[in-house]
Design an enzyme around this catalytic site. Sequence first.
Site, PDB file in Angstrom:
ATOM      1  N   GLU A 184       1.713  -0.691  -5.224  1.00  0.00           N
ATOM      2  CA  GLU A 184       0.409   0.202  -5.457  1.00  0.00           C
ATOM      3  C   GLU A 184       0.666   1.644  -5.418  1.00  0.00           C
ATOM      4  O   GLU A 184       0.486   2.361  -4.279  1.00  0.00           O
ATOM      5  CB  GLU A 184      -0.710  -0.137  -4.401  1.00  0.00           C
ATOM      6  CG  GLU A 184      -2.045   0.409  -4.716  1.00  0.00           C
ATOM      7  CD  GLU A 184      -2.577   1.645  -3.575  1.00  0.00           C
ATOM      8  OE1 GLU A 184      -3.783   2.069  -3.736  1.00  0.00           O
ATOM      9  OE2 GLU A 184      -1.772   1.617  -2.832  1.00  0.00           O
ATOM     10  N   ASP A 233       0.743  -1.307  -0.015  1.00  0.00           N
ATOM     11  CA  ASP A 233      -0.073   0.125  -0.029  1.00  0.00           C
ATOM     12  C   ASP A 233       0.923   1.174  -0.061  1.00  0.00           C
ATOM     13  O   ASP A 233       1.667   1.609   0.808  1.00  0.00           O
ATOM     14  CB  ASP A 233      -0.782  -0.039   1.141  1.00  0.00           C
ATOM     15  CG  ASP A 233      -2.025   0.919   1.254  1.00  0.00           C
ATOM     16  OD1 ASP A 233      -2.751   1.064   0.623  1.00  0.00           O
ATOM     17  OD2 ASP A 233      -1.810   2.005   2.022  1.00  0.00           O
TER      18      ASP A 233
END
Length: 665
Positions: A412, A383
């Site tokens: 990401e 993330d």
Amino acid sequence: MESAQRMPAEGRQRVAIARVVPELDCGRFPVKRIVGDEFIVEADIFADGHDELAAVLRYRGPGETGWREVPMTFLGNDRWRASFCLTELGLWDYTVLAWIDRFATWQRDLRKRVEAGQDVRVDLLIGAELLESIASAATDQDASFFRVVAARLRSDPDAVELALDPELAARARACDPRVFASEYPRVLRVMVDRERARFSTWYELFPRSCAPEPGRHGTFRDCEAWLPHIAELGFDVLYLPPIHPIGRTHRKGKNNSLVAGPDDPGSPWAIGSEEGGHDAIHPQLGTLEDFRRFVARGRDFGIEVALDLAFQCSPDHPYVREHPEWFRRRPDGTIQYAENPPKKYQDIYPFDFESPAWRELWLELLRIVRFWIEQGIRIFRVDNPHTKPFAFWEWLIAEIKHDYPETIFLSEAFTRPKVMYHLAKLGFTQSYTYFAWRNTKAELEAYFTELTQTEVREFFRPNLWPNTPDILTEYLQTGGRPAFLIRLILAATLGASYGIYGPPYELCEATPLAPGSEEYLNSEKYEIRHWQLDSPHSIAPVIARVNRIRRENPALQQDWTLRFHPVDNDELIAYSKTSPDRQNVIVTVVNLDPHHRHGGWVTLDLAALGLEADTPYQLHDLLTGERYIWHGARNYVELDPHVMPAHIFVVRRRVRSEQDFEYYQ
């Protein structure tokens, strides 16, 4: 004296080596390949004068200290090439070595003198000296052979045929002492990953929404019941958002409201509570043993579980109490929560990577990754990695892959292109892309040409997601069911790796939080949802068909052969992929307009597809089962998005007749 000091250590090295390919940022970063790949290396190799050259590609696998070698082949115009097979996961080294091949030079010149009818007795003596020099550095058996040949050249003026023997030249090159050899000044590297790093199909699922009845928090046991469905759809990676305890302080309510109700579960990315932190399981999901059982059951269905690495904390995380030095404090003494002004994330505390205790922080985060690897996880979706230091990721990924080279890290990072590319160079195996926001033909062609036909492909493996829990694009909001089909087919055929945020995509959920927002209304990030997968609006059958097409066609399992073909209608895009052995050819044509039927003339590059201009060929649409006979490069296509917005054609070569559709591969 000063001039002498500035002289090179060895001024008799005459060979230059340049433009080695592949080479990434002057060797600063490794390029990427897959185990089993043939690794091809090319270089410009030349020298002053007219001497013959010899060159080898040197390489060594993970843990090896000595070099292995393969001879390089001259291609023309000073370009040389060699290759070797990457047989093992991990980091490989390679470089190039080249030298003057004096015996081959002598043999070439001798041949010219013989053809010109010149006296070559002295030349034979020169050849004998060269062979004796080679013998001095050869093994006993080879040395004896070279000395016997040298004696023959000295004693027999008619030994020209022996002197010109090609096998003699090859044996001499193999034993050449390589006097004054030049070595490329850099040792280059290639990171070798497993096949799933190049070809993977992802499904994102919130486990807390897996309960069979509405209103109940799902468990890992409930998630097991979803595995047959996900396997039937053809997905091989099941990605779970954070599965850890969720904090209560500043917990967000439904639709990201600042005040949570007593039953609101909070955001899974607000990690940590009194029940534990990053190495703990949310108690309502089950136990660690339940999780390990779920991972094992996934493997039974050919599905690998991927976990989210979100290195951030809720205010209730044990780290906040036990390691306050890992967080940044504001002048009023409070800990700085996450912000992206004007957005505020009061339920999340970022780590302070500039803390004096940064080493201890790094080691603890490495421990967290190792912990989940010990539970059977080998894929991590990371993330927002662009909000943590580059040096941290380079170190952490290298440490993990040193011991677990099969591990895959998906970045990401929806940020600036150079930052995304740099993260990939640092070690991330795959990367999210801008695909979700590339809608027009011009945008798609430009972007995917950059990703697959430039140096970017050496280090950046795209993973295409048409939606995520954070991203519901305007295209999906306004295009209805056809839009979901269009973006699915584009993602699955443009990219060897793609994923969907599962249930909402299956059910074509398209209601935004507000006009102009890409957030979902009733977002699953903030509440538990119940999904009716048997809804008549589901596109699950098409998803399953598309994924079956991907599995059965090697052309779609890699990105480097992607080629776009002209269509005289900007609402239609056409492209092809070819398997490495060129036996499997896929041509995809997509109507990019989810509202209207469009037709146009497609002009295929027949040579690129291995087709002959004067021979008809068959196109078998794997989506509908229909078959077409095409003639030549230019043919007409028409697509209604409300029926099926695309063709995925497999090309059948050498059609016998239009009447019986017989064909051969």
